[in-house]
Each structure stands twice: as C-alpha cells, then as structure tokens.
Design a protein around this motif. Structure first.
Motif, PDB file in Angstrom:
ATOM      1  N   VAL A 213       0.856  -1.184   0.000  1.00 40.66           N
ATOM      2  CA  VAL A 213       0.000   0.000   0.000  1.00 40.66           C
ATOM      3  C   VAL A 213       0.898   1.242   0.000  1.00 40.66           C
ATOM      4  O   VAL A 213       1.953   1.243   0.634  1.00 40.66           O
ATOM      5  CB  VAL A 213      -0.892  -0.033   1.264  1.00 40.66           C
ATOM      6  CG1 VAL A 213      -1.411   1.346   1.624  1.00 40.66           C
ATOM      7  CG2 VAL A 213      -2.041  -1.015   1.070  1.00 40.66           C
ATOM      8  N   HIS A 214       0.511   2.265  -0.733  1.00 37.30           N
ATOM      9  CA  HIS A 214       1.343   3.473  -0.823  1.00 37.30           C
ATOM     10  C   HIS A 214       0.464   4.697  -1.018  1.00 37.30           C
ATOM     11  O   HIS A 214      -0.779   4.594  -0.997  1.00 37.30           O
ATOM     12  CB  HIS A 214       2.356   3.319  -1.959  1.00 37.30           C
ATOM     13  CG  HIS A 214       1.740   2.825  -3.231  1.00 37.30           C
ATOM     14  ND1 HIS A 214       0.964   3.623  -4.014  1.00 37.30           N
ATOM     15  CD2 HIS A 214       1.738   1.602  -3.818  1.00 37.30           C
ATOM     16  CE1 HIS A 214       0.530   2.927  -5.053  1.00 37.30           C
ATOM     17  NE2 HIS A 214       0.978   1.689  -4.956  1.00 37.30           N
ATOM     18  N   ARG A 216      -0.507   6.365  -3.415  1.00 33.34           N
ATOM     19  CA  ARG A 216      -1.468   6.401  -4.512  1.00 33.34           C
ATOM     20  C   ARG A 216      -2.542   5.319  -4.385  1.00 33.34           C
ATOM     21  O   ARG A 216      -3.350   5.140  -5.298  1.00 33.34           O
ATOM     22  CB  ARG A 216      -0.764   6.240  -5.867  1.00 33.34           C
ATOM     23  CG  ARG A 216       0.384   7.183  -6.087  1.00 33.34           C
ATOM     24  CD  ARG A 216      -0.088   8.644  -6.073  1.00 33.34           C
ATOM     25  NE  ARG A 216       1.033   9.523  -6.324  1.00 33.34           N
ATOM     26  CZ  ARG A 216       1.439   9.867  -7.543  1.00 33.34           C
ATOM     27  NH1 ARG A 216       0.805   9.445  -8.602  1.00 33.34           N
ATOM     28  NH2 ARG A 216       2.486  10.647  -7.690  1.00 33.34           N
ATOM     29  N   THR A 217      -2.493   4.578  -3.300  1.00 30.64           N
ATOM     30  CA  THR A 217      -3.513   3.541  -3.097  1.00 30.64           C
ATOM     31  C   THR A 217      -4.850   4.187  -2.772  1.00 30.64           C
ATOM     32  O   THR A 217      -4.909   5.077  -1.914  1.00 30.64           O
ATOM     33  CB  THR A 217      -3.103   2.617  -1.937  1.00 30.64           C
ATOM     34  OG1 THR A 217      -1.900   1.942  -2.297  1.00 30.64           O
ATOM     35  CG2 THR A 217      -4.180   1.585  -1.632  1.00 30.64           C
ATOM     36  N   ILE A 218      -5.872   3.724  -3.451  1.00 29.43           N
ATOM     37  CA  ILE A 218      -7.207   4.247  -3.178  1.00 29.43           C
ATOM     38  C   ILE A 218      -7.828   3.399  -2.069  1.00 29.43           C
ATOM     39  O   ILE A 218      -7.790   2.165  -2.128  1.00 29.43           O
ATOM     40  CB  ILE A 218      -8.053   4.227  -4.470  1.00 29.43           C
ATOM     41  CG1 ILE A 218      -7.471   5.266  -5.441  1.00 29.43           C
ATOM     42  CG2 ILE A 218      -9.521   4.523  -4.178  1.00 29.43           C
ATOM     43  CD1 ILE A 218      -7.984   5.156  -6.850  1.00 29.43           C
TER      44      ILE A 218
ATOM     45  N   GLY B 183      -3.363   3.758  -9.392  1.00 29.63           N
ATOM     46  CA  GLY B 183      -4.483   3.724  -8.452  1.00 29.63           C
ATOM     47  C   GLY B 183      -5.297   2.436  -8.482  1.00 29.63           C
ATOM     48  O   GLY B 183      -6.194   2.252  -7.660  1.00 29.63           O
ATOM     49  N   THR B 209      -1.716  -0.777  -6.750  1.00 29.12           N
ATOM     50  CA  THR B 209      -1.540  -1.437  -5.450  1.00 29.12           C
ATOM     51  C   THR B 209      -1.510  -2.937  -5.725  1.00 29.12           C
ATOM     52  O   THR B 209      -2.512  -3.508  -6.140  1.00 29.12           O
ATOM     53  CB  THR B 209      -2.709  -1.080  -4.515  1.00 29.12           C
ATOM     54  OG1 THR B 209      -2.706   0.335  -4.323  1.00 29.12           O
ATOM     55  CG2 THR B 209      -2.562  -1.790  -3.170  1.00 29.12           C
TER      56      THR B 209
END
Lengths: 315, 315
Positions: A213-214, A216-218, B183, B209
C-alpha cells in the motif's frame, strides 16, 4: 467462595518488545563472538560525515553495541566538506582490509554526494547494511552467485548474503514472538527502498501473500483491513487507526515520528505510524514505538557483521 | 418499422491482441532503425545450446524478427556438450564487440551449466533479456548508477536499463489498450523471477496497489476477485475461472500451457492460465492465448536491443 486477596494474574501482554528481543539476540551474538575469538574478531568500519545530531547518536549507539558483543569497531569521521571521491577511496581501502568484515556508511550524506555511488562501492560481502544492488537483487530472485538455491528463509542467519537491517529485524520480531508468517495475508504500508520494498520481498519469500500500500492507493484503509500482518513503514504519525485493522491482526510499526508534546521536558514525543493507544486492544500483537523495531536494526547490523566474519573464515 | 437487412455492428471486442500490438511496435522499430541507420545498425547476438525443438523455434523467430525491423543478428550455436567456461568466454568476447548491442542466451541451458553464472556474465548494458542482477535490482530500487532518479515509468522506452521482456510486454499491452494502471488494484498470480516478481514491481512503480498470489496463498480466488487488473503467470492450464474475477476486470494471461486435444492435427492445443471462454464475457479486456502476451516478448527484446544501440551512440 473465597474472597482471597491474591490478585489476578495480569493479562498476558500483547506487546512485542524489540528492546527485550534485541537484548536476547545481542547476548547470543556475544556468546558467538566469544566462541570464535581464537579464529577471528568481527570488525565493523563506520564512516560518518558531518555532525548531524541524529547521525552522531546512531553511530555512538552502534559502536557501543559492537563493544558489548565483542565486535571491533573502527570509526572514520569526515567533515561536511569531504568529497565523494575521498569517501569512495576510503571504502575501497576498507574493502581490502582483512580486519574489516562490515562497512557502514551512516546516511544521510551531504547533498553534494550521490549516496548510492558510495554505498554501491562497498563490496557486497562487506555490505552489512544490505544496500548494495547485488544484495538487493538477491532479495528478489533468491539466487546466490553460485546458482539458484532454495534459501532457508526460515533462518535468516543462514542466508549467504546481507539483508537490510530494519526489514530483517521486522521478520525476526515476528519469528521470536511466535507469529506464523506462511499462508498469512500481509499488508506493507510504504514502499521505500530501505524498508517497504525489502520487507515485502522477505514476507513473500516466507510464503505470506503480500500487498503493498502506498500514497497512490485508493482506500488504503480497506486494504489494510484484510491483513493478518500489518507492517507500517510510511513515516506518518499515528496514521493507522483501529478501524483500519482486522480484529486480531499482528502489527509491526516501523515508523518513528516526532510530534509536539509541550508537557514533556524535551517538548516532543516519538510515535509510530500506528495509533498505538487506539489499536493495542484490537491487535493480537503489536510493537510499541519506541522500543519496537528500533532496537532490532542495530541487533541485525551486529548479526550481519558477525556472519560476514564467519563466512570469511569458513566458520 | 424497417425490417432492413443491415446487420447490427459487431460488439466492440474486448480482446487485447498482442499480435496486432506487437506488429505495431515492430513497425515503429523498423522506422527507428531506418532513421538511425547512418549512425548505427543495432546488433543482437544469440547463443543457442543444443537442439531442443522449442529453443530452436524461439531462436528462429527472434532472428527473423530482427531481420524484419533492421537489426543485425549474430548466431552462436553450441552442442549440448559445451562447457560453462566456453559460454562465459563467448559472452565476454561479445561484451567487448562494438557491433553487438544485445546478448541473448537462449534458456534453458543443459543441467551441467549454472544458468545464472552465464546470464550474469552478460554486461548489464547488453543484457537485453533483463536477467542480470543489476538490472533486476534497478527494478526494485528505481535507482540508476548515477543516483536516485525519478524514472519516467510511463514511458518504458526511456528507462536507462533493461527490463525483462515478458513483464515489459504486459505493461505495454495495458498501455496500448488504454488501461489506466495508476491507483488500480492489481493481483499478480505467480512469483517467478522471470515474470511474476518483475511485473509486480513494474505495476508498483506505475502506482498500482499490488498483491502477489502464489501456491501457498490461502483462498487465492477471493484475493484475485479484488483485482481491477489480473496478471496470470503461474503455468497452470485454465486455473482462473470466471468466479475468480470481479466484473469488469482486465486480464493479462501470461500462461502458455499445452493440453491434449485429440481432435486437432497436432494432438494438443495451447491454452492460458485463464479459462478464456468462461471469463471473456466478464472482463473489460482480456488477452487470448496464443496471440496475447507471447508476441510481445519478442517485440520487447527488439526494443531493448534498439535502445541499447541508441544509448551507446548517445542518440
């Protein structure tokens, strides 16, 4: 019915103490150093540039820890104005020095120096920080130079290359706390080269199913909620709240963030990436900050150095 | 009301044609080769050991593809009995040959040879297969030798190192089909060094992700069902069924499995890791097997070779 005053036993703590575990490992390493003393004394060279207070403190702690377990440490201190070439020359000299089994370049380096040109100059066999591209590549492919080898990932001490200290420390905390990794869903928050990426690769080798997870993870929250094991390594104070966690998750908090605390003498307090107070009750196990991952980093550095010395001597 | 016989337009196909896309890329490369002809003709050396029918076929296809786009190919064929040292000596000779910009060692090699000792002997700059540990490491750290660089992952052609061909081909298929990666939740099934791991790292760099599913994953099906993008690279015929997929998923099928087909002349048929017939209706887009990822691997090999030649000449 007795109204005896014997107090009930305190509930078993779900805290994973990196302080206690690292102490245990250092004691083991001291025994190991003592048993190989007649053949070799492991040696760690520490290169320090400038006078950042945090760097000075880390280097002091590392040297002290070396002394305690029986590793020789050799310090090389440079002013802020040192050139990149001077550092690379020193690294090359240390690469050739048989008394030195590990070389540590304390980061960060000043802006005029390209850090990874210096860290890549360290011979992979002496790269006890695990930062050299060849050590990094082995973490992906699980191949040694001699061919494709089925690694015994269960015992990191047996891995014939150096694994970065903080990620290695995370796995060691899980192992020594009796947490099964195989078959678990693990979510790593953060994808840095120093922690997030390598710890993800290690968990994958240990047969966890990993998700990274980072920023830009939604809906990171709902992803983290699928995890049996959460590794938080993102550097944002108390980002992970209790509603991010599955009931019974195991949480390793790599974050060390300084937050204002006017009520304290120092005026600040160190907190992790996880809101510990809120999350503790929901976790099967959790590491505190400080006293969790932090002390493990140095313990793994010591272990890498001892392993390096043993390999050179064929022990 | 008209009963006109004009047939309704066919529904837009949701198939991603690797055959068509690779043809497009090869045409672009032919234009590129022609435009740099006065400066350099890209050269690919191909080392082939033994006479496995599949290896012979692949090498033949690669050489033919080179000729079509204007790359010189140089073949070096060895008997099954060649020694490891002979191969390494040849690799070293080719490393020094200015007419050669890419070196390909067709795998697998016979059992008496340690494959990665030969592939690691290829200079990273000429490692158009992207198998050298240094190229692999760069895929993790996104660092070039010259420092930490913000890569333009959006344009793989601009990456200053070689990325393994099949993983690179997967990303290119997504890009050229207009699939947004950033994303998105991507699940990669399989964690091989050749495909699963590198394609996971590429998707991560492109801000998906990622989750890596493998043989030890418990309830792989429910993990795959979370994916917007599925990359299947596990080598098990038709393993992924339609109830493994979220409605509207994009599926890239890397598997090439041979299954008995007594009704065909050859007696076998090639199928992917995904049950195409069952899944096609549920997918936003899907690659067929054959004609999906397969043709992309060679196209990316050609592109890596052309890039290598251009870099040497500073174009």
């Amino acid at each position: 019915m007795s109204t005896s005053s014997t107090p009930p036993a305190p509930p078993p703590s779900n805290r994973i103490s990196g302080t206690a575990i690292s102490k245990e490992i250092r004691a083991e390493l001291a025994v190991e150093c003592s048993s190989i003393k007649s053949t070799v004394t492991p040696g760690l060279a520490v290169i320090l540039v400038g006078s950042r207070p945090d760097s000075l403190a880390y280097v002091r702690m590392k040297k002290k820890a070396c002394a305690e377990v029986g590793i020789d440490s050799f310090g090389y201190d440079y002013p802020e104005t040192v050139t990149q070439q001077e550092l690379i020359d020193k690294v090359n000299e240390l690469n050739a020095d048989p008394k030195v089994h590990g070389i540590l370049v304390q980061l960060p380096l000043p802006n005029h120096i390209v850090e990874n040109l210096v860290t890549s100059a360290v011979h992979p066999d002496k790269d006890v920080d695990g930062l050299h591209p060849l050590n990094c590549a082995k973490l992906v492919t699980a191949q040694t130079h001699g061919g494709s080898v089925k690694m015994n990932w269960k015992d990191l001490k047996s891995i014939p290359f150096h694994i970065a200290c903080t990620p290695q420390g995370c796995i060691e905390l899980l192992d020594r706390s009796g947490v099964e990794i195989e078959g678990k869903r693990a979510v790593v928050i953060g994808r840095s080269n120093l922690v997030g990426m390598p710890v993800s690769l290690l968990l994958n080798h240990r047969n966890a199913t990993i998700t990274i997870v980072h920023s830009r993870t939604i809906d990171a929250q709902s992803v983290v909620r699928t995890a049996d094991i959460v590794i938080a390594a993102v550097g944002r104070a108390k980002m992970v709240k209790s509603d991010w966690l599955k009931e019974g998750a195991v949480v390793i908090d790599v974050g060390i963030n300084s937050v204002d605390a006017p009520d304290t003498k120092k005026g600040y307090r160190l907190v992790g990436d996880v809101d510990f107070d809120e999350c503790e009750g929901k976790c099967e196990k959790i590491t505190p900050v400080p006293g969790g991952v932090g002390p493990m980093t140095i313990a793994m550095l010591l272990r890498n150095t001892v392993n390096s010395a043993k390999r050179v001597c064929g022990i």
